[in-house]
Scaffold this motif. Sequence first.
Motif, PDB file in Angstrom:
ATOM      1  N   ILE A 190       0.830  -1.213   0.000  1.00 28.78           N
ATOM      2  CA  ILE A 190       0.000   0.000   0.000  1.00 28.78           C
ATOM      3  C   ILE A 190       0.862   1.261   0.000  1.00 28.78           C
ATOM      4  CG2 ILE A 190      -1.673   1.317   1.376  1.00 28.78           C
ATOM      5  CD1 ILE A 190      -2.774  -1.429   2.309  1.00 28.78           C
ATOM      6  N   LEU A 191       1.968   1.218   0.743  1.00 28.78           N
ATOM      7  CA  LEU A 191       2.690   2.468   0.984  1.00 28.78           C
ATOM      8  C   LEU A 191       4.033   2.606   0.269  1.00 28.78           C
ATOM      9  CD1 LEU A 191       1.979   2.627   4.809  1.00 28.78           C
ATOM     10  CD2 LEU A 191       0.947   4.044   3.057  1.00 28.78           C
ATOM     11  N   PRO A 210     -14.490   2.202  -5.891  1.00 27.59           N
ATOM     12  CA  PRO A 210     -14.801   2.571  -4.500  1.00 27.59           C
ATOM     13  C   PRO A 210     -13.564   2.947  -3.699  1.00 27.59           C
ATOM     14  CG  PRO A 210     -15.990   0.583  -5.122  1.00 27.59           C
ATOM     15  CD  PRO A 210     -15.051   0.881  -6.237  1.00 27.59           C
ATOM     16  N   GLY A 211     -12.417   2.400  -4.067  1.00 27.92           N
ATOM     17  CA  GLY A 211     -11.172   2.731  -3.364  1.00 27.92           C
ATOM     18  C   GLY A 211     -10.727   4.156  -3.563  1.00 27.92           C
ATOM     19  N   LEU A 212     -11.290   4.828  -4.584  1.00 28.91           N
ATOM     20  CA  LEU A 212     -10.900   6.218  -4.854  1.00 28.91           C
ATOM     21  C   LEU A 212     -11.159   7.131  -3.660  1.00 28.91           C
ATOM     22  CD1 LEU A 212     -12.233   6.639  -8.474  1.00 28.91           C
ATOM     23  CD2 LEU A 212      -9.872   7.004  -7.757  1.00 28.91           C
ATOM     24  N   ARG A 272      -5.289   0.522  -3.685  1.00 30.96           N
ATOM     25  CA  ARG A 272      -4.442  -0.647  -3.386  1.00 30.96           C
ATOM     26  C   ARG A 272      -5.187  -1.641  -2.492  1.00 30.96           C
ATOM     27  NH1 ARG A 272       1.117   0.932  -4.189  1.00 30.96           N
ATOM     28  NH2 ARG A 272       1.113   1.348  -6.408  1.00 30.96           N
ATOM     29  N   ILE A 273      -5.944  -1.119  -1.521  1.00 34.15           N
ATOM     30  CA  ILE A 273      -6.687  -2.025  -0.622  1.00 34.15           C
ATOM     31  C   ILE A 273      -7.722  -2.809  -1.428  1.00 34.15           C
ATOM     32  CG2 ILE A 273      -8.322  -2.101   1.306  1.00 34.15           C
ATOM     33  CD1 ILE A 273      -6.764   0.368   2.439  1.00 34.15           C
ATOM     34  N   LEU A 274      -8.429  -2.092  -2.309  1.00 34.58           N
ATOM     35  CA  LEU A 274      -9.421  -2.771  -3.154  1.00 34.58           C
ATOM     36  C   LEU A 274      -8.753  -3.848  -4.006  1.00 34.58           C
ATOM     37  CD1 LEU A 274     -12.418  -2.564  -4.285  1.00 34.58           C
ATOM     38  CD2 LEU A 274     -11.887  -0.995  -2.446  1.00 34.58           C
ATOM     39  N   CYS A 275      -7.589  -3.503  -4.557  1.00 32.78           N
ATOM     40  CA  CYS A 275      -6.890  -4.462  -5.422  1.00 32.78           C
ATOM     41  C   CYS A 275      -6.383  -5.653  -4.609  1.00 32.78           C
ATOM     42  CB  CYS A 275      -5.737  -3.783  -6.145  1.00 32.78           C
ATOM     43  SG  CYS A 275      -6.322  -2.597  -7.343  1.00 32.78           S
ATOM     44  N   LEU A 280      -1.820  -4.209  -6.787  1.00 31.23           N
ATOM     45  CA  LEU A 280      -1.616  -3.045  -7.663  1.00 31.23           C
ATOM     46  C   LEU A 280      -2.799  -2.943  -8.636  1.00 31.23           C
ATOM     47  CD1 LEU A 280       1.172  -3.192  -6.420  1.00 31.23           C
ATOM     48  CD2 LEU A 280       2.176  -2.871  -8.653  1.00 31.23           C
ATOM     49  N   ALA A 281      -3.034  -1.738  -9.125  1.00 30.03           N
ATOM     50  CA  ALA A 281      -4.234  -1.508  -9.947  1.00 30.03           C
ATOM     51  C   ALA A 281      -4.021  -1.987 -11.380  1.00 30.03           C
ATOM     52  CB  ALA A 281      -4.609  -0.036  -9.910  1.00 30.03           C
ATOM     53  N   TYR A 282      -3.799  -3.276 -11.527  1.00 30.78           N
ATOM     54  CA  TYR A 282      -3.737  -3.925 -12.838  1.00 30.78           C
ATOM     55  C   TYR A 282      -4.795  -5.030 -12.843  1.00 30.78           C
ATOM     56  CZ  TYR A 282       0.713  -1.592 -13.579  1.00 30.78           C
ATOM     57  OH  TYR A 282       1.675  -0.647 -13.736  1.00 30.78           O
ATOM     58  N   PRO A 283      -5.405  -5.285 -13.999  1.00 34.25           N
ATOM     59  CA  PRO A 283      -6.529  -6.247 -14.000  1.00 34.25           C
ATOM     60  C   PRO A 283      -6.106  -7.715 -14.016  1.00 34.25           C
ATOM     61  CG  PRO A 283      -6.223  -5.309 -16.179  1.00 34.25           C
ATOM     62  CD  PRO A 283      -5.222  -4.637 -15.293  1.00 34.25           C
TER      63      PRO A 283
END
Lengths: 242, 700
Positions: free
Chosen positions: B121-122, B184-186, B194-197, B239-242
């Motif tokens: 996350i950080l 929603p993580g926005l 990152r938490i959503l991912c 990470l925000a990759y699908p």
Amino acid sequence: MFGISAGTLSASLGILAAALTFCRSPWTAAAVSILAVAAMCSEVTGRALLAFSAGLLMTLAGEGFPERACGLVAAALSAQEGSPVGVVPLLVAALACLPVRGRAVRIPLMAALAAAAIALFGMPGSDRQVEGILPERFGPAGEEWPGTMNLDLSSPRLLMRLPGIIGTEIGVVVEGGGVLDSLPLGMIMTDCGAMPVMPGRDTLLVDGSGDFAEFILLRPFEPLEHPVIHVGPAYCLPGVLE
Amino acid sequence: MRSAIRFLRARPGLIFGMAASIWAFALWRLLGMPSPGIEGRLLPLCVLLAGVASPSRGPGRAGQVCIAVFTIASLLWQVGGLAFVICRVSLAACCIPSCISAARGRFGMARALLPFAPIIILMVPFTGDEPYNAALGESIWVDGDLNTTNNLRQLDPNSAVEPEHGDLGGISHHLPLFALLISPGLLLGSAGIRILCLIVSGISGLLILKVLAKAHAPDPGGWAALGMLLLPGAGILGLAYPDWAAAGLVAAGALAAGKRRRIAVSLILALALTALKTRYAPAGAGLVAAAVLSSGRKKLVPAVLLTVAAVTAVLVADRFALGGRLFWIRYGNLEFLRTLLYRTAAEAGMMISAPFWALFDSEAGLLWRAPWLLVVPAGAAAFRRRAPEAFRALAWASALYTIALFVWLPDFWHSSPTPTGRLFVPLIPFLVGCAAFAARGSRPVLALSAVATALSMAIPAVRFNHMDGTDVFISMVARLGGPGLQAALPSSVRPDALVALAWLGVAAAAFVLVQRRNGRAVAYLLAAAFMAASFASRAMTAGVYEAEDLAADFRIGCGLYPESDDPMLRNAWTDSRERLLRLSNGMDAVILPVPATDAWGTASITLRGDPSGDFGLRITCGSVDTLVHPLAVPAPLPPWVGEVRGGRVVRRVAAGDLLEETVEVELEPGPGRTLLLRADGPPFATDPDQGIFLDRIVLR
């Protein structure tokens, strides 16, 4: 110089491999693996460091006396070339722990002796102070140093090549910190003089008429302090060049 | 008091985690190691969380060794940068056994992810496609459109969406489904995304666990966690990759295999995969094909008709209801098909070589980062025997996806500069499924994979390679010692047939040993191979300098050409993808040491000349002072390259890039001196492509 030759490295590896033959503990296996990685490392300081770490690990955690003794010999072998600062007290501490059988006693004893050695003789370090060089770039607008480099206790010196033209002035962004007071962290030395680097962020004006500006982190090791100086970016000030 | 002691005795992992984290934190502070505020807190926190996640499991030998290595390396951190690297990696490696252990219990996947969550996350930079996906999510909710040019940029200049992605009015290869999933993580910024991912990755891990449990694999929780926590999956974990979402859908397809409505479920999953990203459409097709094949001949015709009808319906809806935004504008038009035809013919060689480099390339190859893949073939037969339906679904999906990947993206299989290996994450359900049945003898390769993962967790920068011929980690370690080991490792950017064949032989031998379940021999083989490579590299690099790798000690000024770190933006030459060192003004210079010799020597300088002809190369060494004007010969282009108008080639392009040429200069015998290379010409290049472009300097 805390370097290590291929011969010494091979000897250390041989000793640890012999120990592995007689005593197949995971600690010895880990030490031999670290030493094998040392052989891959092309940087001499890194190679010596790994070899020393491998030997010390086995001395600290080895199960039998012969295994620990082999570890100590391997560590001593890697440290015997040149004059690494502060490593010998650690070796002496390891030697004092060698006969102690129980790991529960040996490890705290070694930790205490290592702490005492560091308190008395300082942190182990390299006496080979390799200066980093801040890369420059030339453009129609003048010379500039677009990158940022860090100075800390493992790499306390940095060189910046100057234009060497009388009347040039360079603005260098410098940021320092990691100490518990507000005294100077280091200094910038040029042909024309020196100026201190204070904690905080600042843009310092450096005379560009010399060959080099040298940035030096002057703070020695102090527990609970993490002195660091970030240098760069830097640029020639417009309108100054005659 | 007694109950407290009993409580603590039953939780050796928790005690170890607490003690080790306090020890690491205190040592970090006392010894003055760098980055105390971020790494000095987060890494000990990971060790503590590992203890919390797996309280009942003792530290084991691996945990003890890691903490001992950390302690010794921390004492030596001032000696060199490598010690600090070892400190960080040993702390991260300390957590992995606890994560695996935690995955076997209740809420296993969540507990397995917990220790590394703070780092993910950080500490991992928010780069690549991540800001784009975040911007797209924001655009959908806030602006009600798919145009991302006005999103995120005003909030964080470092997360700006590049115009080439954003200024397309919402038409790009990114589709909105994944952006919607993480939107929603926005509300919590990049940390929320990152938490959503992480949750998405955890759900995918859970689905993999279900597949393994259904196949009665030994230790399904542990292997599912290994699939998540080892590279290549770990590279984009959270990470925000699908790609992890796609892996989850593929695993869901395997779970549905063998059930009553498998064709309908696999069709829905295939459409979801395509909506996630068009690249996953072949994986969805694989799921559907497996479902159709397993439904027997009686249902074959209706199943094919149903599939064709569903795909046609989606395409028609896309074309007429959505204005072609999903598929037609991107890939369904005539110009695109023609481009695809030309491009496929042009890149046939790359398509053939890509699978080899995907395994062996030192910057992006899977085997360097995930040697656990060596055990996959050993377990394939057992997986197929135990769970034929799931195996068929995963094998079809993985095979079609892999083939399509290498045909569709022959020059982007490496995914650089985004985390290495991420495009292979949808294969993880299949790979883990096979590996789980080949556990015996796999410990050394698993240990090596765990160390590689620990490295990418502790130092996130090593995930981001740039396909310029130098691996980030090796460059970091060998910075002061020249190119070193890199020269003896296979590279698709700087190919060397002998090196590639040697490592192919090593991999083949390791593969045979793994099939025979001889893990110890694999460890010895790999150690011997690396040591041999180390010694060979020293001989190979003596007097050889790759110009673009030269540190600032050996050059004054100079720039890289092309400048961009993104390999897609620097497809530099038709015959090579190497970067060069550009000398483009009177001050740029390269200075190399020439050792003392009693005989005449030579300096061979491989370069590409100045296309404008304004710049020459001045070579100075002792009494030698030569000005060379390279020939600047244009390279002949393949016949299919030309100018296309209206879908037809109207004009052949006469010439392409400049050919590489070698200039040789004789060096007289004498004491040690320096070789100086300078660009001789106008004070400054007026064109960004002007100058002398150095590739390699060999001093003999």
